[in-house]
Design an enzyme around this catalytic site. Structure first.
Site, PDB file in Angstrom:
ATOM      1  N   ARG A 164       0.844  -1.216   0.000  1.00  0.00           N
ATOM      2  CA  ARG A 164       0.000   0.000   0.000  1.00  0.00           C
ATOM      3  C   ARG A 164       0.878   1.265   0.000  1.00  0.00           C
ATOM      4  O   ARG A 164       0.579   2.243   0.688  1.00  0.00           O
ATOM      5  CB  ARG A 164      -0.927   0.037   1.215  1.00  0.00           C
ATOM      6  CG  ARG A 164      -1.927  -1.083   1.285  1.00  0.00           C
ATOM      7  CD  ARG A 164      -2.991  -0.953   0.189  1.00  0.00           C
ATOM      8  NE  ARG A 164      -4.094  -1.851   0.459  1.00  0.00           N
ATOM      9  CZ  ARG A 164      -4.120  -3.140   0.142  1.00  0.00           C
ATOM     10  NH1 ARG A 164      -3.090  -3.688  -0.470  1.00  0.00           N
ATOM     11  NH2 ARG A 164      -5.184  -3.879   0.407  1.00  0.00           N
ATOM     12  N   SER A 239     -10.465  -1.066   4.046  1.00  0.00           N
ATOM     13  CA  SER A 239      -9.665  -1.286   5.257  1.00  0.00           C
ATOM     14  C   SER A 239      -9.258   0.059   5.842  1.00  0.00           C
ATOM     15  O   SER A 239      -8.654   0.875   5.149  1.00  0.00           O
ATOM     16  CB  SER A 239      -8.386  -2.054   4.920  1.00  0.00           C
ATOM     17  OG  SER A 239      -8.698  -3.263   4.291  1.00  0.00           O
ATOM     18  N   GLU A 334      -4.632   3.020   7.179  1.00  0.00           N
ATOM     19  CA  GLU A 334      -4.372   2.840   5.756  1.00  0.00           C
ATOM     20  C   GLU A 334      -5.021   3.993   4.999  1.00  0.00           C
ATOM     21  O   GLU A 334      -4.563   4.417   3.945  1.00  0.00           O
ATOM     22  CB  GLU A 334      -5.000   1.503   5.343  1.00  0.00           C
ATOM     23  CG  GLU A 334      -4.376   0.876   4.136  1.00  0.00           C
ATOM     24  CD  GLU A 334      -5.343   0.788   2.997  1.00  0.00           C
ATOM     25  OE1 GLU A 334      -5.183   1.581   2.053  1.00  0.00           O
ATOM     26  OE2 GLU A 334      -6.237  -0.061   3.035  1.00  0.00           O
TER      27      GLU A 334
HETATM   28  N1  EPU Z   1     -10.501 -11.708  10.079  1.00  0.00           N
HETATM   29  C1  EPU Z   1     -11.136 -11.942  11.282  1.00  0.00           C
HETATM   30  N2  EPU Z   1     -12.094 -11.039  11.675  1.00  0.00           N
HETATM   31  C2  EPU Z   1     -12.438  -9.958  10.929  1.00  0.00           C
HETATM   32  C3  EPU Z   1     -11.772  -9.728   9.706  1.00  0.00           C
HETATM   33  C4  EPU Z   1     -10.797 -10.617   9.303  1.00  0.00           C
HETATM   34  O1  EPU Z   1     -10.875 -12.901  11.970  1.00  0.00           O
HETATM   35  O2  EPU Z   1     -13.297  -9.199  11.359  1.00  0.00           O
HETATM   36  C5  EPU Z   1      -9.536 -12.699   9.597  1.00  0.00           C
HETATM   37  C6  EPU Z   1     -10.158 -13.458   8.413  1.00  0.00           C
HETATM   38  O3  EPU Z   1     -10.873 -14.568   8.833  1.00  0.00           O
HETATM   39  C7  EPU Z   1      -8.950 -13.855   7.604  1.00  0.00           C
HETATM   40  C8  EPU Z   1      -7.942 -12.742   7.889  1.00  0.00           C
HETATM   41  O4  EPU Z   1      -8.409 -12.046   9.040  1.00  0.00           O
HETATM   42  O5  EPU Z   1      -8.437 -15.067   8.067  1.00  0.00           O
HETATM   43  C9  EPU Z   1      -7.782 -11.791   6.735  1.00  0.00           C
HETATM   44  O6  EPU Z   1      -9.030 -11.209   6.401  1.00  0.00           O
HETATM   45  P1  EPU Z   1      -9.434 -10.851   4.886  1.00  0.00           P
HETATM   46  O7  EPU Z   1      -9.130 -11.982   3.985  1.00  0.00           O
HETATM   47  O8  EPU Z   1     -10.811 -10.304   4.919  1.00  0.00           O
HETATM   48  O9  EPU Z   1      -8.416  -9.747   4.470  1.00  0.00           O
HETATM   49  P2  EPU Z   1      -7.762  -8.545   5.248  1.00  0.00           P
HETATM   50  O10 EPU Z   1      -6.363  -8.871   5.606  1.00  0.00           O
HETATM   51  O11 EPU Z   1      -8.665  -8.133   6.339  1.00  0.00           O
HETATM   52  C10 EPU Z   1      -6.777  -7.440   3.093  1.00  0.00           C
HETATM   53  C11 EPU Z   1      -6.778  -6.090   2.459  1.00  0.00           C
HETATM   54  C12 EPU Z   1      -8.116  -5.830   1.769  1.00  0.00           C
HETATM   55  C13 EPU Z   1      -8.322  -6.905   0.713  1.00  0.00           C
HETATM   56  C14 EPU Z   1      -8.285  -8.274   1.423  1.00  0.00           C
HETATM   57  C15 EPU Z   1      -8.373  -9.410   0.449  1.00  0.00           C
HETATM   58  C16 EPU Z   1      -5.290  -4.685   3.759  1.00  0.00           C
HETATM   59  C17 EPU Z   1      -5.186  -3.562   4.757  1.00  0.00           C
HETATM   60  N3  EPU Z   1      -6.524  -5.062   3.445  1.00  0.00           N
HETATM   61  O12 EPU Z   1      -7.762  -7.412   4.141  1.00  0.00           O
HETATM   62  O13 EPU Z   1      -8.037  -4.575   1.107  1.00  0.00           O
HETATM   63  O14 EPU Z   1      -9.545  -6.747   0.046  1.00  0.00           O
HETATM   64  O15 EPU Z   1      -7.034  -8.428   2.142  1.00  0.00           O
HETATM   65  O16 EPU Z   1      -7.151  -9.539  -0.228  1.00  0.00           O
HETATM   66  O17 EPU Z   1      -4.264  -5.168   3.297  1.00  0.00           O
HETATM   67  C18 EPU Z   1      -8.473  -2.249   1.337  1.00  0.00           C
HETATM   68  O18 EPU Z   1      -7.271  -2.063   1.228  1.00  0.00           O
HETATM   69  O19 EPU Z   1      -9.293  -1.299   1.494  1.00  0.00           O
HETATM   70  C19 EPU Z   1      -8.997  -3.612   1.319  1.00  0.00           C
HETATM   71  C20 EPU Z   1     -10.295  -3.882   1.517  1.00  0.00           C
END
Ligand code: EPU
Length: 338
Positions: A164, A239, A334
């Site tokens: 990012r 995010s 972010e």
């Molecule tokens: N998780 C939880 N509880 C929650 C949310 C997430 O336990 O409330 C766990 C999920 O179960 C999963 C892990 O955390 O095992 C990761 O969650 P998720 O796959 O939803 O992805 P993320 O790491 O929360 C990142 C990006 C998103 C992108 C997703 C999918 C960042 C800051 N965010 O989110 O990007 O869509 O991966 O690749 O890197 C954005 O930048 O605005 C954005 C939405």
């Protein structure tokens, strides 16, 4: 250049925060952008260049000039046997570009389906999702230096992409306006990337053994729709925090205390799921008045109606504090807070 004064930005930021810009203007072509940067109003005031407004939280009125980038167009600028080079103007809606490329069977952007925002912001932020980042398909961009008027092409090395992050958030911050971006996409033998999260499970559920890029787009759209607030319905900026990267020792310490901790290897370090930390800290689904933490994804802060930017920001700060107390980890926003 048509200028508006004391202009509401509510419809121009996806958090739907109702603040005003002292001066507002929209640019619809590269000529407009060139006219803008030679206009004194632009140069003497504080400046904010806005794409889709999907990564910003306004906490107060903007006492300067806000410029909405709205130049549009998608063209093929070159192609060879394997690749097509697709140029999109900065004001194109990101997902319209993804849709167009997937429809033409040009591979590379499908995992980035449904990310809100515009093309011009995509390299600044090195947007990423489901195992792919812009840097993986980026060829070049054309930008203009707002102080010298010099046009410059930036290639991947010039952009210094990180998680990012890019040169446009660091040493070149505020120095350039991006005209257009060129992506290098595959015409065949697509790199189908199903490694992240539950994409594989979704393929299995749908009995798809050999997914096409069209399948991947469909699956990612449905995963995102199920988890993230719909832009235009509920205010948010995706995010709100970055996923923190910690040393291996810190990871081991946390993992022994919290065996369910979600993490991903990140070179010689470990990236932790901030959403998991915030969830574990008890914030998921929190709501007070019109602001809160989204019930299906704790990484996303939301405005249910008429929340003030400052309320959302204060909530973010409380979350940072709680996560620090509980895990000894410092979350970083972010979203750009203004
Ligand atoms: N998780 C939880 N509880 C929650 C949310 C997430 O336990 O409330 C766990 C999920 O179960 C999963 C892990 O955390 O095992 C990761 O969650 P998720 O796959 O939803 O992805 P993320 O790491 O929360 C990142 C990006 C998103 C992108 C997703 C999918 C960042 C800051 N965010 O989110 O990007 O869509 O991966 O690749 O890197 C954005 O930048 O605005 C954005 C939405």
């Amino acid at each position: 250049m048509e200028k508006h004064y004391n202009y509401s930005l509510k419809k121009l930021n996806t958090f739907n925060i109702d603040v005003k810009a002292k001066i507002f203007t929209e640019v619809n072509s590269t000529e407009d952008i060139e006219a803008l940067i030679s206009d004194d109003t632009f140069l003497v005031n504080e400046r904010l260049v806005l794409g889709g407004g999907s990564n910003i939280l306004f906490t107060k009125d903007f006492d300067g000039i806000v410029v909405k980038i709205a130049n549009k167009g998608i063209t093929v600028v070159d192609e060879d046997q394997d690749f097509v080079y697709v140029k999109a103007e900065a004001g194109e809606v990101w997902d319209d570009l993804v849709d167009y490329c997937v429809m033409n069977n040009w591979g590379g952007l499908e995992n980035l389906s449904l990310i809100p925002g515009q093309v011009g912001a995509s390299p600044i932020q090195n947007i990423g999702a489901y195992g792919v980042e812009i840097k993986d398909v980026f060829h070049s961009l054309l930008a203009v230096n707002i102080f010298s008027g010099e046009k410059r092409e930036f290639f991947p090395d010039d952009c210094r992409f990180g998680y990012r992050d890019s040169v446009f958030k660091n040493s070149e911050k505020g120095n350039y306006i991006i005209f257009s971006v060129v992506f290098k996409l595959k015409k065949h033998k697509h790199n189908i990337n199903v490694d992240y999260g539950n994409i594989k499970d979704e393929c299995a559920k749908l009995n798809i053994t050999n997914p096409s890029i069209q399948d991947i787009r469909k699956i990612i759209c449905s995963i995102r729709n199920a988890k993230l607030p719909e832009v235009g319905e509920i205010g948010s900026a995706g995010s709100f925090f970055k996923n923190p990267v910690v040393d291996y020792d810190k990871f081991v310490e946390l993992k022994s205390k919290f065996p369910e901790l979600v993490s991903f290897p990140d070179n010689d370090k470990v990236k932790l799921a901030a959403g998991w930390l915030i969830d574990k800290a008890g914030w998921k689904g929190f709501r007070e008045g019109d602001y809160g933490v989204f019930p299906t994804q704790a990484l996303v802060l939301v405005n249910y109606g008429n929340a003030k930017g400052m309320d959302v920001f204060s909530l973010g700060m409380k979350i940072i504090e709680k996560v620090r107390d509980m895990f000894g980890i410092e979350l970083e926003t972010e979203v750009n807070v203004l």
